[in-house]
Design a protein around this motif. Structure first.
Motif, short mmCIF file in Angstrom:
data_model
loop_
_atom_site.label_atom_id
_atom_site.label_comp_id
_atom_site.label_asym_id
_atom_site.label_seq_id
_atom_site.Cartn_x
_atom_site.Cartn_y
_atom_site.Cartn_z
N ILE A 38 0.86 -0.97 0.21
CA ILE A 38 -0.63 -0.41 -0.20
C ILE A 38 1.26 0.93 0.03
N ILE A 39 0.42 2.18 -1.30
CA ILE A 39 1.26 3.46 -1.08
C ILE A 39 0.63 4.66 -1.20
N SER A 40 1.52 5.51 -0.33
CA SER A 40 0.12 6.75 0.24
C SER A 40 0.81 7.57 -1.12
N ASP A 41 -0.88 8.59 -1.15
CA ASP A 41 -0.87 9.14 -1.81
C ASP A 41 -0.69 10.80 -1.57
N VAL A 42 -0.51 10.84 -0.46
CA VAL A 42 -0.18 11.99 0.31
C VAL A 42 1.20 12.35 1.08
N ASP A 43 1.58 13.16 1.56
CA ASP A 43 2.49 13.49 2.49
C ASP A 43 1.48 13.69 4.07
N MET A 44 2.96 13.35 5.04
CA MET A 44 1.54 12.79 6.38
C MET A 44 2.39 13.75 7.46
N PRO A 45 2.02 14.79 8.02
CA PRO A 45 0.92 15.70 8.00
C PRO A 45 1.52 16.24 6.32
N PRO A 46 0.13 16.79 5.59
CA PRO A 46 -0.09 17.29 4.16
C PRO A 46 1.04 18.51 4.15
N PHE A 47 0.69 19.46 5.46
CA PHE A 47 1.61 20.87 6.19
C PHE A 47 1.76 20.61 7.29
N THR A 48 2.67 21.07 7.80
CA THR A 48 3.54 21.60 9.00
C THR A 48 2.58 21.84 9.91
N LYS A 49 2.35 21.28 10.81
CA LYS A 49 0.98 21.56 11.40
C LYS A 49 1.33 21.92 13.26
N ALA A 50 -0.01 22.74 13.84
CA ALA A 50 0.48 22.66 15.04
C ALA A 50 -0.18 21.38 16.02
N VAL A 133 5.54 21.86 16.78
CA VAL A 133 5.25 21.61 15.88
C VAL A 133 5.95 20.24 14.47
N MET A 134 4.32 19.50 14.48
CA MET A 134 4.99 18.33 13.34
C MET A 134 5.64 18.49 11.95
N PRO A 135 6.63 18.64 11.22
CA PRO A 135 6.73 19.19 9.74
C PRO A 135 6.13 18.13 8.99
N ARG A 136 5.65 19.07 7.81
CA ARG A 136 5.61 17.94 6.54
C ARG A 136 5.70 17.32 6.53
N GLY A 137 5.38 15.93 6.48
CA GLY A 137 5.80 14.17 5.68
C GLY A 137 6.39 14.22 6.54
N ARG A 138 6.14 14.59 8.22
CA ARG A 138 7.12 13.31 8.88
C ARG A 138 6.43 11.74 9.20
N GLU A 139 5.59 12.06 8.94
CA GLU A 139 5.04 10.69 9.50
C GLU A 139 5.09 9.91 7.93
N MET A 140 4.72 9.76 7.24
CA MET A 140 5.03 9.70 5.20
C MET A 140 5.23 10.73 4.84
N ARG A 141 5.70 10.42 3.70
CA ARG A 141 5.50 10.42 1.97
C ARG A 141 5.38 10.01 1.16
N ARG A 142 4.47 10.64 0.31
CA ARG A 142 3.76 10.46 -0.54
C ARG A 142 5.13 9.63 -1.74
N GLY A 143 4.60 8.46 -1.75
CA GLY A 143 5.37 7.97 -2.94
C GLY A 143 5.19 6.34 -1.40
N ASP A 144 5.43 6.83 -0.26
CA ASP A 144 6.53 5.95 0.88
C ASP A 144 5.15 4.24 0.46
#
Ligand code: AMP
Ligand code: MG
Length: 409
Positions: A38-50, A133-144
């Motif tokens: 299963i491949i991710s179609d998004v960055d998670m988080p999709p933006f750097t978030k509070a 803060v949690m930077p964009r893509g810390r959990e997963m990157r699109r395509g991972d």
């Protein structure tokens, strides 16, 4: 005669995972195994978030540990910030909201004090770029690859599939298992047995064992000990991935099951295993009509309930797991006998027992038992301790393999 280990090996040699099917997230297929990456179609988080409710700032604005700043914006989750943050500025921000341009940290609300005229006093000596803060893509990157082929689906996998938008995906299905009891003396549990009759305890027990092992049971009722009664029910049961029969596989005059199965094209791979209870157990395969799909598996379990139960756990359960692409599982543990136990038997014996652990050590205690018909004894047990053949006085503390039949996952 084959040993239990040889018979188990023989069963597993015949089993391959069932061909994948599409599963859907609206009915999460808990316990089944993914048949694709299963491949991710998004960055998670999709933006750097509070990660906190509070104030988004530049950490450098608070280099002295305390400062008064101008609040330029309020950002709630789901909103996109419009202002950037410069030195001496802050944006009020809620958990999950995107960090505005220029901000690199969040000071939690508990460390703030609102002042007159859009001003706020913040106090946080520990604040650094990246705090709260949690930077964009810390959990997963699109395509991972976020879940590998072969992963078993639990609630967290269901959530992850939803996160990456995979509402439909490939899994190895739960095997469909037909269950047929045989015997002229056997009647449905709803009946009051007449002289010479007994109720079908095995049917319900095997349905429950199939469920516990992750299969989908289909109860086919009871067939009498006549070819004309057995044949059509067996034909029906051979339509499923697995057919389990109980009774009719011993050496009695009316034990017709092996012959009827052979006449219907089943290839017997073993009949009789060196064990007690359960010696007459039969296993065979029948090729599928279609392609090179794995064969139908047929288990002829002896009619005595404890024999049927033990044979299911030793031979059927590992097969069901393998059909689902699960490892056969290590259902044995080594346990110490809690008390002395004298026992005589002419074959390796699976004796109902209670198994428990204390201080990281497994202990086992055989329960009183009158042999293979005595299912009542097994209600006081959660395992079967394996005693070797011979006439032995086993001492407390001696270790034995124990077949666990309760789920320990
Ligand atoms: P069989 O394997 O057919 O020779 O049966 C062995 C013993 O198990 C006999 O005493 C049967 O009456 C008993 N038995 C057979 N089928 C069942 C069943 N479905 N439920 C409970 N006992 C059974
Ligand atoms: Mg019988």
């Amino acid at each position: 005669m084959r040993s239990v280990a040889e018979a188990q090996k023989c069963v597993l040699e015949q089993v391959r995972p069932l061909p994948p099917v599409t599963a859907r997230l609206d009915a999460p297929p808990l316990g089944l195994v993914l048949a694709e990456d299963i491949i991710s179609d998004v960055d998670m988080p999709p933006f750097t978030k509070a990660l906190m409710d509070g104030y988004a700032i530049r950490a450098s604005s608070l280099s002295g540990g305390m400062s008064e700043l101008t609040v330029v914006e309020e950002i709630t989750a789901g909103k996109w910030p419009v202002c950037g943050i410069g030195p001496g500025e802050a944006a009020q921000i809620m958990t999950g909201a995107p960090l505005p341009e220029g901000a690199d940290a969040v000071v939690m609300r508990e460390r703030s004090q609102t002042l007159e005229g859009n001003r706020v006093r913040l106090e946080d000596a520990a604040i650094r770029p990246g705090s709260n803060v949690m930077p964009r893509g810390r959990e997963m990157r699109r395509g991972d690859v976020v879940l590998k082929c072969g992963t078993r689906i639990r609630p967290q996998e269901a959530g992850l599939l939803a996160t990456v938008g995979r509402t439909a995906f490939q899994v190895h299905p739960a095997p469909r298992v037909a269950i047929l009891s045989t015997g002229d003396e056997v009647v449905e549990p709803t009946a009051t047995p007449r002289p010479g009759q007994i109720r079908n305890g095995n049917g319900s027990m095997l349905v429950a064992q199939v469920c516990r092992a992750g299969g989908v049971p289909r109860y086919l009722g009871i067939a009498g000990d006549r070819v004309e009664a057995l044949r059509p029910r067996i034909v029906e049961g051979l339509g499923d991935d697995v057919l389990i029969l109980s009774g009719g596989v011993s050496a009695g005059k009316l034990d017709l099951v092996p012959q009827v199965l052979a006449d219907l094209g089943m290839r017997a791979l073993f009949h009789k295993v060196s064990m007690k209870p359960g010696k007459p157990v039969l296993f065979g395969v029948r090729s599928r009509q279609t392609g090179d799909d794995p064969p139908h598996l047929v288990f002829g379990l002896p009619g005595n309930p404890v024999s049927a139960m033990v044979c299911f756990e030793l031979f059927v359960r590992p097969a069901l797991r393998a059909l689902m692409a699960l490892p056969p599982g290590p259902p044995f543990v080594q346990a110490s006998l809690a008390e002395d136990f004298a026992y005589r038997t002419d074959r390796p014996t699976y004796h109902p027992a209670r198994l428990w652990s204390t201080e990281g050590r497994w202990l086992v205690q055989p329960v009183p038992w009158f042999g293979s018909p005595d299912l009542r004894a097994v209600a006081a047990a959660n395992a079967f301790v394996v005693f070797p053949e011979g006439d032995h006085r086993h001492g407390a503390g001696e270790t034995f393999p124990v077949l666990c039949v309760e789920d320990r996952e």
